[in-house]
Design a protein around this motif. Structure first.
Motif, PDB file in Angstrom:
ATOM      1  N   THR A   9       0.823  -1.208   0.000  1.00 49.94           N
ATOM      2  CA  THR A   9       0.000   0.000   0.000  1.00 49.94           C
ATOM      3  C   THR A   9       0.858   1.259   0.000  1.00 49.94           C
ATOM      4  O   THR A   9       0.345   2.372   0.081  1.00 49.94           O
ATOM      5  CB  THR A   9      -0.922   0.028   1.244  1.00 49.94           C
ATOM      6  N   GLY A  10       2.194   1.080  -0.054  1.00 49.09           N
ATOM      7  CA  GLY A  10       3.096   2.233  -0.020  1.00 49.09           C
ATOM      8  C   GLY A  10       3.430   2.728  -1.419  1.00 49.09           C
ATOM      9  O   GLY A  10       3.067   2.109  -2.431  1.00 49.09           O
ATOM     10  N   PHE A  11       4.131   3.832  -1.458  1.00 55.01           N
ATOM     11  CA  PHE A  11       4.488   4.486  -2.724  1.00 55.01           C
ATOM     12  C   PHE A  11       5.307   3.536  -3.602  1.00 55.01           C
ATOM     13  O   PHE A  11       4.944   3.233  -4.747  1.00 55.01           O
ATOM     14  CB  PHE A  11       5.267   5.755  -2.370  1.00 55.01           C
ATOM     15  N   VAL A  12       6.402   3.025  -3.068  1.00 57.20           N
ATOM     16  CA  VAL A  12       7.253   2.124  -3.857  1.00 57.20           C
ATOM     17  C   VAL A  12       6.510   0.816  -4.114  1.00 57.20           C
ATOM     18  O   VAL A  12       6.466   0.319  -5.246  1.00 57.20           O
ATOM     19  CB  VAL A  12       8.594   1.849  -3.125  1.00 57.20           C
ATOM     20  N   LYS A  32      -1.269  -3.573   5.809  1.00 61.06           N
ATOM     21  CA  LYS A  32      -1.493  -3.634   7.250  1.00 61.06           C
ATOM     22  C   LYS A  32      -3.003  -3.618   7.492  1.00 61.06           C
ATOM     23  O   LYS A  32      -3.778  -3.245   6.610  1.00 61.06           O
ATOM     24  CB  LYS A  32      -0.853  -2.426   7.945  1.00 61.06           C
ATOM     25  N   LEU A  52       4.728  -6.310   9.746  1.00 61.48           N
ATOM     26  CA  LEU A  52       6.133  -6.686   9.997  1.00 61.48           C
ATOM     27  C   LEU A  52       6.335  -7.155  11.436  1.00 61.48           C
ATOM     28  O   LEU A  52       7.387  -7.676  11.778  1.00 61.48           O
ATOM     29  CB  LEU A  52       7.064  -5.504   9.697  1.00 61.48           C
ATOM     30  N   ALA A  72       8.540  -2.500   2.343  1.00 62.71           N
ATOM     31  CA  ALA A  72       8.162  -1.924   3.633  1.00 62.71           C
ATOM     32  C   ALA A  72       9.387  -1.944   4.520  1.00 62.71           C
ATOM     33  O   ALA A  72      10.158  -2.896   4.500  1.00 62.71           O
ATOM     34  CB  ALA A  72       7.057  -2.754   4.285  1.00 62.71           C
ATOM     35  N   TYR A 141      17.536   8.432  10.281  1.00 68.76           N
ATOM     36  CA  TYR A 141      17.082   7.806   9.037  1.00 68.76           C
ATOM     37  C   TYR A 141      18.218   7.014   8.412  1.00 68.76           C
ATOM     38  O   TYR A 141      18.046   5.857   8.014  1.00 68.76           O
ATOM     39  CB  TYR A 141      16.569   8.876   8.059  1.00 68.76           C
ATOM     40  N   LYS A 145      18.332   2.905   7.894  1.00 68.22           N
ATOM     41  CA  LYS A 145      18.483   2.283   6.568  1.00 68.22           C
ATOM     42  C   LYS A 145      19.700   1.363   6.543  1.00 68.22           C
ATOM     43  O   LYS A 145      19.659   0.269   5.971  1.00 68.22           O
ATOM     44  CB  LYS A 145      18.615   3.367   5.485  1.00 68.22           C
ATOM     45  N   ILE A 167      12.484   9.539  -5.006  1.00 66.54           N
ATOM     46  CA  ILE A 167      11.531   8.930  -5.946  1.00 66.54           C
ATOM     47  C   ILE A 167      10.392   9.908  -6.218  1.00 66.54           C
ATOM     48  O   ILE A 167       9.803  10.466  -5.283  1.00 66.54           O
ATOM     49  CB  ILE A 167      10.976   7.619  -5.365  1.00 66.54           C
ATOM     50  N   LYS A 174       1.158   9.208   0.500  1.00 63.78           N
ATOM     51  CA  LYS A 174       1.451   9.965   1.725  1.00 63.78           C
ATOM     52  C   LYS A 174       2.260  11.218   1.430  1.00 63.78           C
ATOM     53  O   LYS A 174       2.737  11.867   2.349  1.00 63.78           O
ATOM     54  CB  LYS A 174       2.239   9.085   2.690  1.00 63.78           C
ATOM     55  N   THR A 177       8.305  12.133  -0.829  1.00 55.92           N
ATOM     56  CA  THR A 177       9.123  13.100  -1.570  1.00 55.92           C
ATOM     57  C   THR A 177       8.217  14.174  -2.160  1.00 55.92           C
ATOM     58  O   THR A 177       8.586  15.343  -2.253  1.00 55.92           O
ATOM     59  CB  THR A 177       9.864  12.388  -2.729  1.00 55.92           C
ATOM     60  N   ARG A 366      16.069  10.052  -0.212  1.00 58.06           N
ATOM     61  CA  ARG A 366      16.098   9.123   0.885  1.00 58.06           C
ATOM     62  C   ARG A 366      16.824   7.852   0.528  1.00 58.06           C
ATOM     63  O   ARG A 366      16.811   7.405  -0.548  1.00 58.06           O
ATOM     64  CB  ARG A 366      14.680   8.795   1.284  1.00 58.06           C
TER      65      ARG A 366
HETATM   66  N1  LIG Z   1       9.958   7.679  -1.124  1.00 55.77           N
HETATM   67  C1  LIG Z   1      11.214   7.914  -1.464  1.00 55.77           C
HETATM   68  O1  LIG Z   1      11.541   8.944  -2.099  1.00 55.77           O
HETATM   69  C2  LIG Z   1      12.285   6.919  -1.107  1.00 55.77           C
HETATM   70  C3  LIG Z   1      13.588   7.142  -1.574  1.00 55.77           C
HETATM   71  C4  LIG Z   1      14.590   6.219  -1.305  1.00 55.77           C
HETATM   72  C5  LIG Z   1      14.297   5.085  -0.549  1.00 55.77           C
HETATM   73  N2  LIG Z   1      13.023   4.897  -0.080  1.00 55.77           N
HETATM   74  C6  LIG Z   1      12.776   3.690   0.713  1.00 55.77           C
HETATM   75  O2  LIG Z   1      11.784   2.911   0.084  1.00 55.77           O
HETATM   76  C7  LIG Z   1      11.041   2.191   1.074  1.00 55.77           C
HETATM   77  C8  LIG Z   1       9.552   2.415   0.836  1.00 55.77           C
HETATM   78  O3  LIG Z   1       9.313   3.801   0.914  1.00 55.77           O
HETATM   79  P1  LIG Z   1       7.925   4.432   0.498  1.00 55.77           P
HETATM   80  O4  LIG Z   1       8.187   5.819   0.087  1.00 55.77           O
HETATM   81  O5  LIG Z   1       7.189   3.513  -0.397  1.00 55.77           O
HETATM   82  O6  LIG Z   1       7.179   4.474   1.925  1.00 55.77           O
HETATM   83  P2  LIG Z   1       5.625   4.354   2.240  1.00 55.77           P
HETATM   84  O7  LIG Z   1       4.834   5.005   1.165  1.00 55.77           O
HETATM   85  O8  LIG Z   1       5.458   4.807   3.635  1.00 55.77           O
HETATM   86  O9  LIG Z   1       5.355   2.797   2.157  1.00 55.77           O
HETATM   87  C9  LIG Z   1       5.786   1.920   3.154  1.00 55.77           C
HETATM   88  C10 LIG Z   1       4.952   0.670   3.093  1.00 55.77           C
HETATM   89  O10 LIG Z   1       5.334  -0.181   4.171  1.00 55.77           O
HETATM   90  C11 LIG Z   1       4.175  -0.472   4.957  1.00 55.77           C
HETATM   91  N3  LIG Z   1       4.543  -0.644   6.357  1.00 55.77           N
HETATM   92  C12 LIG Z   1       5.052   0.258   7.196  1.00 55.77           C
HETATM   93  N4  LIG Z   1       5.229  -0.269   8.426  1.00 55.77           N
HETATM   94  C13 LIG Z   1       4.787  -1.543   8.333  1.00 55.77           C
HETATM   95  C14 LIG Z   1       4.675  -2.603   9.259  1.00 55.77           C
HETATM   96  N5  LIG Z   1       5.029  -2.464  10.537  1.00 55.77           N
HETATM   97  N6  LIG Z   1       4.170  -3.766   8.825  1.00 55.77           N
HETATM   98  C15 LIG Z   1       3.777  -3.932   7.539  1.00 55.77           C
HETATM   99  N7  LIG Z   1       3.857  -2.966   6.609  1.00 55.77           N
HETATM  100  C16 LIG Z   1       4.355  -1.789   7.020  1.00 55.77           C
HETATM  101  C17 LIG Z   1       3.274   0.711   4.773  1.00 55.77           C
HETATM  102  O11 LIG Z   1       1.955   0.424   5.160  1.00 55.77           O
HETATM  103  P3  LIG Z   1       0.976   1.640   5.530  1.00 55.77           P
HETATM  104  O12 LIG Z   1       0.859   2.461   4.270  1.00 55.77           O
HETATM  105  O13 LIG Z   1      -0.285   1.008   5.937  1.00 55.77           O
HETATM  106  O14 LIG Z   1       1.653   2.395   6.634  1.00 55.77           O
HETATM  107  C18 LIG Z   1       3.455   0.929   3.291  1.00 55.77           C
HETATM  108  O15 LIG Z   1       2.723  -0.025   2.566  1.00 55.77           O
HETATM  109  C19 LIG Z   1      11.519   2.706   2.436  1.00 55.77           C
HETATM  110  O16 LIG Z   1      12.424   1.793   2.966  1.00 55.77           O
HETATM  111  C20 LIG Z   1      12.231   4.009   2.092  1.00 55.77           C
HETATM  112  O17 LIG Z   1      13.260   4.308   2.995  1.00 55.77           O
HETATM  113  C21 LIG Z   1      12.014   5.771  -0.351  1.00 55.77           C
END
Ligand SMILES: NC(=O)c1ccc[n+]([C@@H]2O[C@H](COP(=O)([O-])OP(=O)(O)OC[C@H]3O[C@@H](n4cnc5c(N)ncnc54)[C@H](OP(=O)(O)O)[C@@H]3O)[C@@H](O)[C@H]2O)c1
Length: 366
Positions: A9-12, A32, A52, A72, A141, A145, A167, A174, A177, A366
């Protein structure tokens, strides 16, 4: 391949799910219990519940799957208790890795971050081989990581680690970025932290995940980026595309850092205080930001050249406008969504030239 996307359900996670479905793979994605599934449920992959903190549920979600995409990870909302955040992050990734082992998943693809690489030892751009500098371990952060990566690489499983830069794209529900775009578009961005950044299109990153599963070498880390630029250049361009004035002023990281700490303390002190108005993580990613060389990923994962920056920015802006994150007069928003909104020629000259701002610790993502 039979894939499971953890964090579906997250961005990536949503972008990876969409790319897997488009490429004809068999995909399930996790959510979740209380997740916002508004967008995820339309991507054509079933959603299964797994937290998780719940190893049996993770194991169940991974059973029968060949590849687990770990999109996640623990996201430290606050920087106030670093060791607590790191312990939580380690425990969560260990649970997921243990589940992958028990479910006999063949490969794990971890979405890590460019935050785990350091300044370039050669030339101007960092690669995955540049070690993280001790100073950046002041950032929670960055430490989180790094801890997740260390646990994953030490797990003994077949793992491939991707290190994305900032990204940008659709499905940033949410406004991670995209927070900067949304705030700028709504006239609510009084300042920004100036520095180096690199931006990757969310669709390019999603395809890199699929390629990592198919062609990545076990135990390897791949920096995956798109375009190097300064944060000011990025914001100027976004303002042009949205047709809004670029009113945000640059502030140095050493001023923004304490302001972010104050914002976090305030948000932590208020019950349900919501998101701090300035996240420490956002400051740290700029402070330790990099220009990035992704040639190893391009070569070994056979990636196509990055999507042109303007196409990426227009796509992201169009998504935020379409879904009312950014409210523009309708005349302007039509131009944004149509991706042919003509740039205003007087703005590009105002972008600060790169050489004008050389501190190596300044940059973003990030
Ligand atoms: N966004 C960027 O620009 C960027 C850049 C570089 C690296 N990253 C890395 O890419 C990864 C994903 O980032 P994102 O931007 O996609 O973040 P995000 O939109 O917050 O997505 C995170 C996902 O993980 C889930 N999650 C969080 N805690 C959890 C738990 N305890 N149990 C199960 N699922 C859980 C979230 O569920 P819910 O939505 O329900 O909370 C969501 O589906 C991260 O490790 C981040 O550091 C992101």
């Amino acid at each position: 391949m039979k894939a499971v996307v953890i964090g579906g359900t997250g961005f990536v996670g949503m972008n990876v799910t969409r790319a897997l479905v488009a490429a004809g793979h068999d995909v399930v994605a996790t959510r979740k219990v209380h997740a916002n599934t508004l967008f995820a449920r339309k991507l054509g992959a079933p959603l299964v519940r797994a937290d998780l903190d719940d190893e049996p549920a993770l194991c169940e979600a991974m059973r029968g799957r060949e590849v687990a995409f770990m999109c996640a990870g623990h996201y430290p909302r606050y920087s106030l208790e670093p060791q607590v955040e790191i312990d939580v992050a380690r425990a969560r990734v260990c649970r997921a890795l243990s589940a992958a082992r028990k479910a006999r998943v063949s490969r794990v693809v971890l979405t890590s971050s460019i935050a785990t690489v350091g300044p370039p030892r050669h030339g101007e751009r960092s690669t995955e081989d540049d070690p993280i500098e001790p100073r950046s371990l002041e950032s929670v952060y960055h430490r989180v990581k790094l801890a997740i990566e260390e646990e994953t690489l030490a797990s003994g499983l077949d793992v491939v680690v991707l290190l994305p830069t900032g990204i940008v794209g659709e499905l940033d529900v949410k406004a991670g970025t995209g927070f900067l775009f949304v705030a700028l578009g709504n006239g609510l961005l009084p300042f920004f932290v100036e520095g180096r950044t690199n931006v990757i299109d969310a669709d390019d990153l999603a395809r890199a995940h699929v390629a990592a599963a198919l062609h990545g070498k076990s135990g390897e880390r791949y920096a995956v980026g798109g375009h190097d630029l300064m944060v000011s250049e990025l914001l100027e361009r976004v303002a042009e595309i949205l047709g809004v004035p670029m009113t945000a002023q640059p502030v140095p990281w050493w001023l923004a850092g304490p302001a972010a700490t104050f914002a976090e303390m305030r948000a932590a002190a208020i019950k349900d205080g919501g998101r701090p108005f300035l996240a420490r993580e956002m400051v740290d990613v700029v402070r330790f930001g990099r220009f990035v060389d992704s040639s190893k990923a391009a070569r070994e994962l056979s990636l196509s050249p990055p999507t042109p920056l303007d196409d990426t920015l227009r796509k992201a802006c169009g998504w935020f406008v379409k879904h009312r994150y950014i409210r523009l007069p309708s005349r302007v928003s039509e131009g944004v969504q149509g991706v042919d909104h003509a740039p205003r020629p007087d703005r590009t000259d105002r972008a600060r030239p790169r050489d004008d701002y050389p501190p190596p610790e300044a940059g973003a993502h990030r």
